[in-house]
Design an enzyme around this catalytic site. Structure first.
Site, short mmCIF file in Angstrom:
data_model
loop_
_atom_site.label_atom_id
_atom_site.label_comp_id
_atom_site.label_asym_id
_atom_site.label_seq_id
_atom_site.Cartn_x
_atom_site.Cartn_y
_atom_site.Cartn_z
N LEU B 27 0.88 -1.18 0.00
CA LEU B 27 0.00 0.00 0.00
C LEU B 27 0.91 1.22 0.00
O LEU B 27 1.19 1.81 1.03
CB LEU B 27 -0.91 -0.02 1.24
CG LEU B 27 -1.95 1.10 1.36
CD1 LEU B 27 -2.88 1.12 0.17
CD2 LEU B 27 -2.74 0.96 2.65
N HIS B 28 1.41 1.57 -1.18
CA HIS B 28 2.41 2.63 -1.29
C HIS B 28 1.75 4.00 -1.19
O HIS B 28 0.53 4.12 -1.10
CB HIS B 28 3.21 2.48 -2.58
CG HIS B 28 2.34 2.34 -3.80
ND1 HIS B 28 1.92 3.43 -4.52
CD2 HIS B 28 1.78 1.25 -4.38
CE1 HIS B 28 1.15 3.00 -5.52
NE2 HIS B 28 1.06 1.69 -5.45
#
Lengths: 140, 108, 213
Positions: B27-28
């Site tokens: 989950l950048h």
């Protein structure tokens, strides 16, 4: 929308932070990068209060402007730039205590969501406590 | 107990759904941004929890909190929403994790 | 004995200051390398070059306040480090104090230095003993005031001010830095002369060399 002014001793760093923060915007937020001291066609390291002032004039709106600064005399230069504004303009400009990169990225997102100057700044300043490698979670 | 009373009094419903992070980078930052921007369009209170890490439950409208759950590829995130548009909010956010639309590595 | 200071003398003062900065650039750099980030000499050198060019361009300026304000703006935009805003506000406040016209009294000059010093202190939050430019300027301002009130000539008053600035500058050697980059060093800043106090001393010394009669 709150607009942002990025102040760095380095012209290239200011532009780079602007580029990164700009990728977070979903809305009508303007970011201006002010870095270095103009010298011929290039820039040397330093901060120029007059160029910061010009940027503030350019992006000022009633919603306000958040200034994100790098180190040392950038704060002094930004403060002097604020003093050249009218009292009305001055009232809605804020120098953030946030770390430059994290602060600018988060501020851009928050500004794009239409949050107030205080909210944008609070979110930006909270990044100072942000753990890049959280110790509170289990590691891999 | 108190929470439930308030919820019932408001006529709100609470829902949750689990999604799996597929992207190699987890989950950048940019994905977190999309979640926050999508969540912010709804009235519902929306939270996220990294079940794989048993992380704290965080506010999905806060980028800082979302990044703190450190979701990596393969981690399962529980999204919960409470409020009049809770269902729509969860559907919209879940879509961001659907790899048919998102999270595809850039074509070389 | 005249106790007036003219615009022409002020132009000589700041041209002389620009020369002094260029001559002492290596010294300022060396001092700043010891306790700062080694840029004070280069920063001041850039300011000096721009200031000299501006003075030479300003041939039809007839008012001391306009002249000093132009100097302030030039230094603010060209120095780059903390010294830019600090020397900038010094000359901005001094310009307001001077007012229009091409001549001011020694008393007014003393007042200009006083308000200029105050604006630096406000801006930089520096007090006497913090190992900054204030440590050279404050004794100079006080000496200038006392000599002026005692009825001394411009030459005499500025000579004692310059001596006081020099003593203040040398006194920074034994001080522990409380402001700016040097303060990161804590007690290790002791034993080094402050570069800001040094460039501030040069400003007063240049005044003594040019504003007398």
């Amino acid at each position: 929308m709150v607009n942002l002014v990025i102040v760095s001793h380095s012209a290239r760093l200011a532009e780079g932070v602007k580029e990164l923060a700009g990728s977070m915007i979903d809305g009508d937020v303007t970011i201006i990068a002010v870095g270095g001291i103009a010298e011929g066609d290039d820039y040397r390291l330093g901060t120029d209060p007059m160029r910061i002032h010009a940027a503030l004039e350019e992006v000022w709106s009633e919603a306000g402007v958040l200034l994100l600064v790098d180190l040392g005399s950038a704060v002094l230069s930004a403060t002097l730039a604020l003093d050249f504004l009218t009292p009305e303009q001055r009232a809605t400009c804020l120098i953030s205590n946030a770390p430059l990169v994290e602060g600018a990225v988060i501020a851009a997102l928050e500004a794009g969501l239409g949050h107030s100057l205080e909210e944008v700044n609070q979110a930006a300043e909270a990044t100072a406590q942000f753990e890049k490698i959280p110790r509170s979670l289990n590691s891999y | 107990m108190e929470d439930r009373n308030i919820r019932e009094a408001c006529g709100d419903s609470s829902h949750s759904t689990d999604v799996t992070v597929r992207h190699p980078l987890g989950l950048h930052l940019r994905k977190s941004k999309d979640v926050v921007q999508t969540a912010s369009r709804f009235q519902a209170q929306i939270t996220a929890q990294n079940l794989t890490r048993t992380s704290p439950v965080v506010n999905a409208k806060s980028i800082l909190q979302l990044m703190q759950i450190q979701a990596r590829q393969g981690h399962v995130i529980r999204l919960s929403a409470q409020g009049p548009d809770a269902d729509d909010a969860l559907a919209a956010i879940s879509l961001l994790f659907d790899q048919r639309y998102y999270d595809l590595p850039a074509a070389q | 004995m005249t106790r007036d200071v003219t615009l022409e003398q002020m132009q000589h003062w700041l041209l002389h200051y620009a020369d002094q900065i260029e001559q002492e650039q290596a010294t300022l750099t060396r001092l700043d390398a010891a306790i700062g980030d080694a840029d004070h000499g280069v920063n001041m050198q850039h300011g000096a070059e721009k200031m000299r060019a501006k003075i030479n361009d300003l041939t039809d300026c007839h008012d001391i306040d306009v002249f000093l304000r132009t100097i302030a703006m030039t230094l603010i935009s060209s120095i780059g480090g903390a010294a830019g805003p600090l020397y900038g506000v010094f000359f901005l406040r001094a310009s307001k104090e001077a007012g229009p016209g091409d001549v001011i009294s020694l008393d007014r000059l003393a007042q200009m230095f006083q308000v200029g010093l105050e604006s630096i202190q406000q801006r930089g939050h520096a007090r006497l003993g913090d190992k900054t430019m204030v440590d050279a300027l404050a004794p100079a301002v006080e000496a200038l005031r006392l000599a002026t009130d005692a009825g001394q000539s411009t030459t005499e008053a500025l000579a004692v001010a310059s001596e006081a600035a020099e003593a203040g500058m040398l006194a920074t050697i034994d001080m522990e830095a409380k402001k700016g980059r040097a303060s990161y060093l804590g007690p290790r800043s002791i034993g080094h002369q402050d570069p800001g106090a040094t460039s501030a001393y040069l400003l007063v010394a240049s005044a003594a060399a040019t504003l007398g009669n």
